[in-house]
Design an enzyme around this catalytic site. Structure first.
Site, PDB file in Angstrom:
ATOM      1  N   ASP A 404      12.038 107.505   4.484  1.00 47.25           N
ATOM      2  CA  ASP A 404      11.260 106.678   3.858  1.00 47.25           C
ATOM      3  C   ASP A 404      12.004 105.332   3.308  1.00 47.25           C
ATOM      4  O   ASP A 404      13.408 106.189   2.906  1.00 47.25           O
ATOM      5  CB  ASP A 404      10.095 106.726   2.650  1.00 47.25           C
ATOM      6  CG  ASP A 404       9.284 105.710   3.241  1.00 47.25           C
ATOM      7  OD1 ASP A 404       8.766 105.031   4.068  1.00 47.25           O
ATOM      8  OD2 ASP A 404       7.755 106.518   2.605  1.00 47.25           O
ATOM      9  N   ASP A 474       1.240 102.681   9.268  1.00 48.08           N
ATOM     10  CA  ASP A 474       0.994 102.594   8.204  1.00 48.08           C
ATOM     11  C   ASP A 474      -0.288 101.888   8.682  1.00 48.08           C
ATOM     12  O   ASP A 474      -1.463 103.201   7.625  1.00 48.08           O
ATOM     13  CB  ASP A 474       1.014 102.050   7.028  1.00 48.08           C
ATOM     14  CG  ASP A 474       2.115 102.516   6.256  1.00 48.08           C
ATOM     15  OD1 ASP A 474       3.036 103.732   6.057  1.00 48.08           O
ATOM     16  OD2 ASP A 474       3.081 102.155   5.092  1.00 48.08           O
TER      17      ASP A 474
HETATM   18  C1  DGJ Z   1       5.121 104.405   3.036  1.00 51.11           C
HETATM   19  C2  DGJ Z   1       4.825 105.357   4.350  1.00 51.11           C
HETATM   20  O1  DGJ Z   1       4.716 104.935   5.671  1.00 51.11           O
HETATM   21  C3  DGJ Z   1       3.499 105.864   4.085  1.00 51.11           C
HETATM   22  O2  DGJ Z   1       3.276 106.991   4.959  1.00 51.11           O
HETATM   23  C4  DGJ Z   1       4.016 107.158   2.707  1.00 51.11           C
HETATM   24  O3  DGJ Z   1       4.818 107.620   2.977  1.00 51.11           O
HETATM   25  C5  DGJ Z   1       4.316 105.901   1.430  1.00 51.11           C
HETATM   26  N1  DGJ Z   1       5.461 105.418   2.089  1.00 51.11           N
HETATM   27  C6  DGJ Z   1       4.355 106.555   0.096  1.00 51.11           C
HETATM   28  O4  DGJ Z   1       5.259 105.625  -0.777  1.00 51.11           O
END
Ligand code: DGJ
Length: 657
Positions: A404, A474
């Site tokens: 990430d 997300d």
């Molecule tokens: C952002 C990601 O897009 C989410 O899926 C998740 O992993 C969060 N970060 C976790 O902090």
């Protein structure tokens, strides 16, 4: 000739070095050590190299007065209407360093036409890869990211069609995409003489790169592609190219069904709740269980612990291995979330190494999501990230990493390097990121990677060369996802598009839609589950088990077949997509109805790419249709009420071929 122009400035240059009477967007601009800022290059030599299924042409030029050589590369692959172009610069020495101020990868020049329409993908967090179209007029359209990463706001992919004449399945389209995951720029310029050119590469904003004597710099590729079968044809060509030439996995590999516990347990992960979720996920047929954020350091919220990559002993007193062993015993692979390029100010790492983050002397260190960006261009940081992750992967049976990155760069300074080209971070951060992932893949070949950047902020051909899949957004609301996924599919293959089925009301939009609709939307790419399974009713779990079993039967067609976007979700009403297996034997159709209009329950979807004389059987209803019927009359769908959806699986039963 008017004195305001020169033949060079008006010509269709393949790669324009700035100098002389050139006023259009240049591809290359440098400053030599003596202050000279113009390039005058002469052709030196060329070469043609053929390997098993590809050919490469290179053309070498050199500045007639300085030791700078510029090599232009062109590579084609058998069976693809694609040209990969990139550039290598070399300072052969004798005149000091050369400062590179702008070095794009290629300048594409579509044939001369009256005017072009530009199609591109834009967005923001939670709303990535939206489709935009503008007719190009005189002047420039600049698409870019200055964020250090690919960005949500714009994706480094474009398509141009003459006079806006292309449709979904017809017409000429030229398309291009950058193989780069850092700040980038694509400039579409219509010159005063009506020429359109499209120059792209690493963003020159705030960029300087000192090319020392006897060193080289290779820039990332800017890939061009052509189709005369409209936007659908362009997308399918990109998908095939990605599967056969870009992705790290075999062209026919399929992605496993994944479970990710982020939306279920957030930062409160622990051995007990993850074990429970793993049991439930396995019962549904999940193949890969992923623990997201919160498992390490003092990571109880997004303000602390980032950077401290040791297992949190309160949440996992026995470490991760007992959980991993259970996940494996349940027949699933185990995956883990990391965010290695970042640090919270409240972390042991930052307390020990405050100089490791990007910053300027006497300036604020602006935080995004309470975190700072590690200067991955530094050798000590690069080494630390590599060693930390290597240990993590060596000590645990981890077979999947979700990598990430939850903020853009701010204050991209490197005070220790002042006077020694700190602006190179724009390039070196990404090169070191690539280098680390490549090395981890070499040392741990069993590990697959998912690229994530607060959703779909790092989706590009550069990361896809080393990540089997990406996190699309997300925003897991199924209705919003239809548009995000449609735009995504313009450029990127369904196999890499990770889609989760999550809970309702959705945490972003507060919308509630049926579980079947959520599954049908998520099944259009690589299927994952992200809901809190401990709250799913036995009936919901039963339904989910059925959908997952069905998905496994059809996923090779969805993930690796040819995609036809039958009806756009942007048009409202019923959206639909069709996938045809590469051998033509199987067809999967999804129809997603948003809201039924009175008297419009039946929708006919004429299908594409079928054999007219063959017969196709619906594996669920048993109904059989001829290819001609399905192509001309269409597949009938009855969608009732709000958020009704269908998946139809057709198998070719008799063929005239
Ligand atoms: C952002 C990601 O897009 C989410 O899926 C998740 O992993 C969060 N970060 C976790 O902090």
């Amino acid at each position: 000739m008017v004195p305001f122009e020169s033949p060079t400035g008006m010509s269709r240059e393949e790669y324009a070095p700035w100098g002389g009477m050139r006023f259009n967007e240049p591809s290359l601009k440098v400053e030599y050590a003596d202050g000279t800022r113009a390039i005058e290059w002469v052709f030196e030599e060329h070469g043609l190299e053929r390997s098993r299924a590809s050919q490469m042409l290179w053309l070498r030029f050199r500045d007639r007065g300085y030791p700078l050589t510029v090599t232009l590369y062109y590579r084609i692959h058998d069976g693809h209407d694609v040209i990969e172009r990139w550039v290598r610069l070399e300072n052969s020495g004798g005149s000091g360093p050369v400062t590179i101020e702008q070095a794009l990868s290629a300048d594409w020049r579509p044939p001369r036409r009256e005017r072009y329409r530009l199609t591109y993908l834009y967005g923001r967090w939670g709303k990535e890869t939206q489709v935009a179209q503008v007719v190009l007029g005189p002047g420039k359209v600049v698409l870019e990211s200055r964020r250090g990463a690919t960005s949500h706001q714009c994706n480094p992919w474009i398509a141009l069609d003459p006079e806006g004449s292309a449709t979904e399945e017809s017409g000429e389209v030229w398309s291009a995409a950058l193989v780069w995951s850092g700040s980038w720029k694509i400039v579409m310029e219509t010159t005063p003489y009506g020429e359109v050119h499209c120059a792209g590469g690493v963003n020159d904003f705030d960029f300087h790169y000192r090319l020392d004597e006897r060193t080289q710099l290779e820039l990332p590729a800017f890939v061009g592609l052509y189709s005369n079968k409209g936007f659908g044809g362009v997308s399918r060509s990109w998908h095939v190219y990605e599967r056969e030439q870009v992705l790290p996995e075999a062209p026919d590999a399929v992605r496993p069904v994944l479970y990710n516990s982020w939306e279920a347990t957030g930062f409160t992960v622990n051995e007990r709740n993850q074990m429970e979720l793993a049991e439930k996920a396995a019962e549904l047929g999940v193949e890969l269980f992923v623990v997201d954020d919160g498992w390490f350091g003092a990571r109880n919220n997004d303000r602390t612990g980032l950077g401290d990559w040791t297992v949190n002993s309160e949440k996992f007193p026995r470490g991760l291995n007992p959980l991993i062993a259970r996940v494996n015993a349940l027949g699933m692979r185990f995956g883990l979330w990391v965010e290695p390029e970042m640090v919270n100010a409240d972390s042991d790492l930052y307390r020990a190494h405050p100089e490791w983050v990007y910053h300027f002397r006497d300036r604020s260190r602006t935080e995004g999501r309470n975190q700072l960006v590690l200067n991955l261009a530094r050798e000590d940081v690069r080494e630390w990230v590599l060693v930390t992750l290597d240990i993590l992967l060596s000590e645990q049976n981890i077979e999947f990493i979700k990598w990430d990155m939850n903020r853009s760069f701010g204050e991209p300074g490197w005070p220790d390097e002042i006077g020694r080209n700190p602006e190179r971070v724009w390039l070196e951060h990404v090169r070191n990121l690539y280098g680390i992932i490549d090395e981890l893949r070499r040392r741990h070949p069993q590990v697959a990677f998912e690229a994530c950047c607060g959703g779909g902020g790092r989706v590009d051909l550069g990361i896809l060369a080393r990540a089997e899949q990406v996190w699309t957004s997300d925003n897991t609301d199924a209705l919003d996802r239809l548009r995000i996924q449609e735009g995504f599919s313009y450029a990127y293959a369904p196999r890499v598009m990770m889609c989760w089925v999550t809970d309702c009301p959705n945490f972003v939009t507060k919308r509630t839609v049926p579980l079947s609709y959520r599954f049908h939307v998520a099944m259009a790419g690589a299927l994952g589950i992200g809901g809190d399974l401990s709250r799913w009713t036995p009936l919901e779990r039963e339904e989910a088990r059925g959908f997952i079993a069905t998905y496994k039967r059809v996923r090779s067609t969805i993930q690796n077949g040819l995609l036809y976007r039958l009806r756009s979700p942007r048009a409202g009403g019923v959206a639909a997509a069709q996938y045809v297996a590469r051998d033509g034997n199987e067809v999967v159709v999804f129809a997603w109805g948003q809201s039924q209009q009175f008297g419009e329950t039946e929708v006919l979807l004429p299908l594409c790419d079928l054999e007219q004389e063959a017969h196709y059987a619906d594996t669920m209803s048993g109904a059989t249709y001829s290819g001609a019927y399905l192509a001309q009359k269409g597949l009938a769908m009855n969608l009732v009420g709000d958020f009704d959806s269908r998946m139809i699986h057709l198998v070719r039963t008799a063929s005239a071929r």
